[in-house]
Design an enzyme around this catalytic site. Structure first.
Site, mmCIF file in Angstrom:
data_model
loop_
_atom_site.group_PDB
_atom_site.id
_atom_site.type_symbol
_atom_site.label_atom_id
_atom_site.label_comp_id
_atom_site.label_asym_id
_atom_site.label_seq_id
_atom_site.Cartn_x
_atom_site.Cartn_y
_atom_site.Cartn_z
ATOM 1 N N TYR A 181 38.608 40.832 25.606
ATOM 2 C CA TYR A 181 37.676 41.013 26.721
ATOM 3 C C TYR A 181 38.388 41.485 27.996
ATOM 4 O O TYR A 181 37.748 42.022 28.898
ATOM 5 C CB TYR A 181 36.928 39.705 27.013
ATOM 6 C CG TYR A 181 37.786 38.654 27.672
ATOM 7 C CD1 TYR A 181 37.751 38.464 29.049
ATOM 8 C CD2 TYR A 181 38.679 37.884 26.929
ATOM 9 C CE1 TYR A 181 38.565 37.528 29.668
ATOM 10 C CE2 TYR A 181 39.488 36.946 27.536
ATOM 11 C CZ TYR A 181 39.426 36.767 28.901
ATOM 12 O OH TYR A 181 40.245 35.851 29.503
ATOM 13 N N LEU A 222 43.131 43.673 32.219
ATOM 14 C CA LEU A 222 43.259 42.750 33.340
ATOM 15 C C LEU A 222 43.606 41.379 32.760
ATOM 16 O O LEU A 222 42.731 40.587 32.423
ATOM 17 C CB LEU A 222 41.975 42.691 34.160
ATOM 18 C CG LEU A 222 41.967 41.733 35.350
ATOM 19 C CD1 LEU A 222 43.096 42.060 36.325
ATOM 20 C CD2 LEU A 222 40.621 41.780 36.055
ATOM 21 N N ALA A 223 44.896 41.122 32.625
ATOM 22 C CA ALA A 223 45.373 39.883 32.020
ATOM 23 C C ALA A 223 45.312 38.745 33.030
ATOM 24 O O ALA A 223 45.647 38.936 34.203
ATOM 25 C CB ALA A 223 46.798 40.064 31.503
ATOM 26 N N HIS A 224 44.899 37.580 32.561
ATOM 27 C CA HIS A 224 44.805 36.412 33.431
ATOM 28 C C HIS A 224 44.613 35.165 32.584
ATOM 29 O O HIS A 224 44.322 35.251 31.392
ATOM 30 C CB HIS A 224 43.639 36.557 34.417
ATOM 31 C CG HIS A 224 42.316 36.683 33.724
ATOM 32 N ND1 HIS A 224 41.893 37.879 33.187
ATOM 33 C CD2 HIS A 224 41.370 35.785 33.437
ATOM 34 C CE1 HIS A 224 40.713 37.699 32.613
ATOM 35 N NE2 HIS A 224 40.374 36.426 32.750
ATOM 36 N N ALA A 225 44.786 34.041 33.214
ATOM 37 C CA ALA A 225 44.465 32.746 32.622
ATOM 38 C C ALA A 225 43.793 31.927 33.712
ATOM 39 O O ALA A 225 43.676 32.367 34.859
ATOM 40 C CB ALA A 225 45.728 32.057 32.101
#
Length: 148
Positions: free
Chosen positions: A55, A64-67
């Site tokens: 996603y 758009l990498a994130h946690a």
């Protein structure tokens, strides 16, 4: 809220990544080197993709990498990684990815605000290809309209 500053340590250009995990790790390493996260944040970003799928590939060529905000985030920040060779994340329409932008935030409210700011940047139809072709940190800062 404007985008956070982008120190040189948070940008990596022309990275060789064998797969999406390596691409995300490179973006996470840049966040760590710039003092925004602990190294474990990279594992959290990868876990999010493993659990929820690709996603994060929000547009053709862009991830758009994130946690989630948590103890591995030390301060709000961004990193930008361009890939020497695009990699597949498994997205049905937006693969392959040539630019990974990683986002680290200390609060959910900051996450929403920073994602909105990034959306404004990527409303420019040339932003992704311009980032992919960037050859200097200054090029990246100019495209994102951020300071050092």
């Amino acid at each position: 809220m404007s985008l956070p500053d982008l120190p040189a340590e948070s940008v990596a250009l022309g990275v060789d990544a064998e797969d999406w995990r390596a691409a995300v790790r490179a973006a996470g390493a840049a966040l760590t080197e710039s003092g925004c996260t602990e190294i474990a944040y990279s594992d959290e970003m990868i876990r999010m993709i493993e659990e929820h799928g690709p996603y994060i590939v929000i547009a053709p060529g862009l991830a758009l990498a994130h946690a989630r905000p948590g103890p591995t985030v030390l301060k709000d920040g961004l990193s930008v990684v361009t890939l020497a060779n695009p990699v597949d994340f498994g997205h049905p329409y937006n693969d392959p990815v040539s630019v990974v932008v990683a986002l680290a935030v200390v609060s959910t409210e900051a996450q929403i605000a920073l994602v909105a700011e990034l959306a404004n940047v990527f409303n420019d139809s040339t932003a992704i290809t311009d980032l992919a072709a960037a050859s200097t940190v200054e090029d990246v800062r100019r495209i994102l309209d951020v300071a050092a």
